[in-house]
Design an enzyme around this catalytic site. Structure first.
Site, PDB file in Angstrom:
ATOM      1  N   CYS A  86     -15.091  81.571 -31.539  1.00 22.95           N
ATOM      2  CA  CYS A  86     -14.529  80.662 -32.545  1.00 22.95           C
ATOM      3  C   CYS A  86     -13.907  81.466 -33.687  1.00 22.95           C
ATOM      4  O   CYS A  86     -12.920  82.151 -33.481  1.00 22.95           O
ATOM      5  CB  CYS A  86     -15.609  79.692 -33.013  1.00 22.95           C
ATOM      6  SG  CYS A  86     -14.946  78.217 -33.810  1.00 22.95           S
ATOM      7  N   HIS A 203     -18.104  77.638 -27.716  1.00 24.99           N
ATOM      8  CA  HIS A 203     -19.348  78.272 -28.160  1.00 24.99           C
ATOM      9  C   HIS A 203     -20.363  78.415 -27.013  1.00 24.99           C
ATOM     10  O   HIS A 203     -21.123  77.481 -26.763  1.00 24.99           O
ATOM     11  CB  HIS A 203     -19.997  77.419 -29.249  1.00 24.99           C
ATOM     12  CG  HIS A 203     -19.237  77.421 -30.534  1.00 24.99           C
ATOM     13  ND1 HIS A 203     -19.502  78.321 -31.545  1.00 24.99           N
ATOM     14  CD2 HIS A 203     -18.226  76.646 -30.979  1.00 24.99           C
ATOM     15  CE1 HIS A 203     -18.676  78.099 -32.554  1.00 24.99           C
ATOM     16  NE2 HIS A 203     -17.888  77.088 -32.246  1.00 24.99           N
ATOM     17  N   GLU A 205     -23.033  80.097 -27.113  1.00 25.83           N
ATOM     18  CA  GLU A 205     -24.388  80.133 -27.692  1.00 25.83           C
ATOM     19  C   GLU A 205     -24.941  78.732 -27.905  1.00 25.83           C
ATOM     20  O   GLU A 205     -26.155  78.557 -27.997  1.00 25.83           O
ATOM     21  CB  GLU A 205     -24.388  80.947 -28.995  1.00 25.83           C
ATOM     22  CG  GLU A 205     -23.836  80.254 -30.232  1.00 25.83           C
ATOM     23  CD  GLU A 205     -22.310  80.244 -30.307  1.00 25.83           C
ATOM     24  OE1 GLU A 205     -21.652  80.632 -29.320  1.00 25.83           O
ATOM     25  OE2 GLU A 205     -21.785  79.828 -31.351  1.00 25.83           O
TER      26      GLU A 205
END
Lengths: 229, 80
Positions: A86, A203, A205
């Protein structure tokens, strides 16, 4: 695998990244402040999402010139793995480690939702736990994720297998409505030429735990764990 | 002391969705004559020194290093 997460003023996904790396590696990632000029000796440098320096001037422009980035550029050029997610992707294009630029979303709206990506190149340290062309589920949350590169640069990225991920539908089809931000060729993430630097808007994560939506993102960290341990 | 003004604009080949939204708003206000809008930034800098060409080259370097992303943006410098 030893890892570090870079923290800028305005980073807000640094702790999510920390948790994902801790879970997969079993080791505590080192949190490195942007004003430091020394990088610890690690196998993976992660530049997290957020709004570094309030997105002043351009997203990632200020962070790209912060003291720690000089050291990161040096280490990346020596082959250390660098992952930018990002805002981290924006920083990597701004500092020149990755080609192209991230522009305002074509819709002019901030987009926050789950998306599917096709894995375009599974022969790298970041993606070896995925099947080639497999659709995976992760999430995006950005206002400036519209990847742009001039035709000559784009041809090189495409021709050299530097595209990591593209936005697709749940069946893995590259349809226009699956592209959340207007990125050219639906590009969601790219590698550098040497494949040791990956920048991506979605993302991984945030999809590293079954309890919070899925584990497709976690497989990226598992790939790294396999390659770098 | 000298002053420089930097204009940063998107390259002509780069789409400008913000400019398009501004154009739509202008058309909505009845300005049908607004056929195309492209927007950008103006950055004013006060600089020490009084040598025109030194200031020009210093501001050019600032643009290349930080003020513009030359992948997508053009810049133009005026010494005021």
């Amino acid at each position: 695998m030893k890892s570090a997460v870079i923290v800028f003023p305005g980073s807000n996904c640094d702790r999510d990244m920390q948790v994902a790396l801790r879970e997969v590696t079993g080791k505590e990632p080192q949190m490195v402040w942007h004003g430091d000029s020394q990088m610890p000796n690690v196998d993976l440098i992660a530049i997290p999402g957020g709004f570094s320096y309030g997105d002043y001037l351009r997203c990632g422009a200020m962070a790209a010139n912060s003291p720690i980035m000089k050291e990161i550029v040096k280490q990346a050029n020596e082959g250390v793995a660098v992952l930018g997610v990002c805002n981290g992707f924006q920083v990597l294009t701004e500092c020149g480690l990755l080609p192209g630029a991230l522009m305002r979303n074509a819709s002019l709206r901030f987009v926050c939702k789950d998306v599917h990506l096709t894995v375009e190149n599974n022969t790298t340290a970041f993606t070896s736990n995925y099947q080639q062309n497999e659709p995976i589920l992760v999430s995006v949350a950005h206002g400036d994720g519209n990847f742009f590169a001039e035709p000559e640069t784009l041809n090189k990225i495409e021709g050299d297998g530097q595209v990591a991920f593209r936005y697709c539908n749940a069946d893995g089809e590259l349809v226009a409505r699956a592209n959340p931000n207007g990125s050219v060729n639906a590009i969601a993430g790219i590698f550098n030429e040497q494949r040791n630097v990956l920048g991506m808007m979605p993302h991984p994560e945030r999809h590293s735990d079954k309890a919070i939506g899925g584990t497709d993102g976690g497989r990226l960290f598992e790939s790294l764990m396999g390659a770098l341990s | 002391m000298m002053k420089a003004r930097v204009f940063v604009t998107l390259k002509p080949a780069v789409l400008d969705p913000q400019g398009k939204a501004i154009q739509n708003a202008l058309n909505g206000l009845g300005f049908d004559e607004a056929q195309s809008v492209r927007q950008g930034k103006v950055i004013d800098i006060e600089l020490s020194g009084d040598d025109n060409s030194a200031v020009q080259s210093s501001v050019t370097e600032m643009c290349e290093k930080l003020l513009a992303n030359t992948v997508i943006e053009d810049y133009r410098i005026e010494i005021l």
